[in-house]
Design an enzyme around this catalytic site. Structure first.
Site, short mmCIF file in Angstrom:
data_model
loop_
_atom_site.label_atom_id
_atom_site.label_comp_id
_atom_site.label_asym_id
_atom_site.label_seq_id
_atom_site.Cartn_x
_atom_site.Cartn_y
_atom_site.Cartn_z
N GLU A 1 0.86 -1.18 0.00
CA GLU A 1 0.00 0.00 0.00
C GLU A 1 0.90 1.23 0.00
O GLU A 1 1.70 1.42 0.91
CB GLU A 1 -0.88 0.06 1.25
CG GLU A 1 -1.88 -1.06 1.39
CD GLU A 1 -2.69 -0.92 2.68
OE1 GLU A 1 -2.60 0.16 3.33
OE2 GLU A 1 -3.38 -1.86 3.06
N ASP B 1 -5.61 9.10 10.75
CA ASP B 1 -4.30 8.54 11.02
C ASP B 1 -3.79 8.91 12.40
O ASP B 1 -4.07 10.01 12.90
CB ASP B 1 -3.28 9.03 9.98
CG ASP B 1 -3.55 8.47 8.60
OD1 ASP B 1 -3.94 7.30 8.53
OD2 ASP B 1 -3.37 9.20 7.61
#
Length: 276
Positions: free
Chosen positions: A55, A66
């Site tokens: 990824e 995040d």
């Protein structure tokens, strides 16, 4: 649907891992961290040391989902001037190794770049598809159409809070694999794995035959083995970023740390060869 890019598919990676009786290891790193060349070098080591799928993160200025580790890496990449074109260049370099490569990104940068243009350029770079954590299928008609046109994987997320109906709708619109985010809250490496992950994977499998990859903050091989016991893929991100952050300006030490971590994780997904 046509697959115009020459890159390998995530389906092939999951099938190969399944043939070995194990889960796939999926590694994440933001493009441009610590810089573009450095991120490519680190990801290539991740591939050599055992990652089955990569990824590539697209750094974004408002990464609300995040944790602090990935936020710090994304900020460093942005301060270094990374652009979407650099992300695509990173994808091209990684896909050239024969490893399926997907981009993980918030939706705003794709809209800004142009949805059809991004799909065409990602496919042209050999990318396999896109993971869209803040885009759901019922709001993603434009992306679904563009992905279908270019034969790209559409990886949407399910969570412990998803209803069965929501899981069914989400997985029906996925291609490649399903991303099960089994920790409520922001991303980040954790010392223990979530007890919500197994039940979420079981519920998801009732709705689809697609592989289910689990992201929940895995940071070592023993945790990877735990997740590999019930998931089709073990997704690791923050631990790779932390390995580079902790090395600071010592690039050689950072790459050595990334390689050692990958080997540990790769051994973990192979430790549990009889899975549910």
């Amino acid at each position: 649907m046509t697959r115009s890019g020459a890159g390998p598919s995530t389906a092939s990676a999951f099938a190969a891992a399944r043939a070995e009786g194990r889960a796939a290891l999926i590694g994440y790193l933001p493009a441009g961290f610590p810089d573009v060349a450095g991120s490519i070098a680190a990801i290539q080591i991740m591939v050599e040391a055992g990652c089955d799928v990569i990824e590539v993160g697209l750094p974004y200025s408002d990464p609300v989902m995040d944790g602090p580790t990935i936020q710090a890496a994304a900020q460093q990449a942005l301060e270094g001037g990374v652009r979407t074109t650099d992300v695509l260049r990173t994808v091209e370099a990684v896909a050239a190794t024969g490893t399926p490569t997907v981009v993980m990104t918030y939706w705003n940068p794709i809209e800004k770049y142009g949805v059809e243009r991004f799909a065409a350029d990602l496919s042209g770079a050999g990318g396999a598809g896109l993971i869209t954590p803040d885009l759901t299928p019922d709001s993603g008609a434009e992306w679904i159409a563009a992905a279908d046109e270019h034969g790209l994987d559409k990886v949407f997320l399910v969570a412990p809070s998803s209803t069965d109906a929501r899981i069914a709708m989400t997985t029906a619109n996925c291609r490649g694999f399903v991303y099960a985010t089994a920790v409520m809250g922001v991303t980040g490496a954790r010392t223990t794995t979530s007890d919500l992950a197994g039940p979420l994977v079981a519920r998801t499998r009732l709705a689809t035959d697609l592989p289910v990859g689990v992201g929940l903050g895995v940071s070592n091989g023993s945790q990877a083995a735990e997740v590999a016991a019930y998931a089709d893929g073990v997704i690791v991100g923050s631990a790779f970023v932390r390995a580079l952050l902790d090395a600071g300006t010592d690039r050689s030490a950072g790459l050595e740390s990334v390689g050692a971590l990958t080997r540990d994780l790769a051994a973990g997904v192979r430790a549990e060869v009889v899975r549910a």
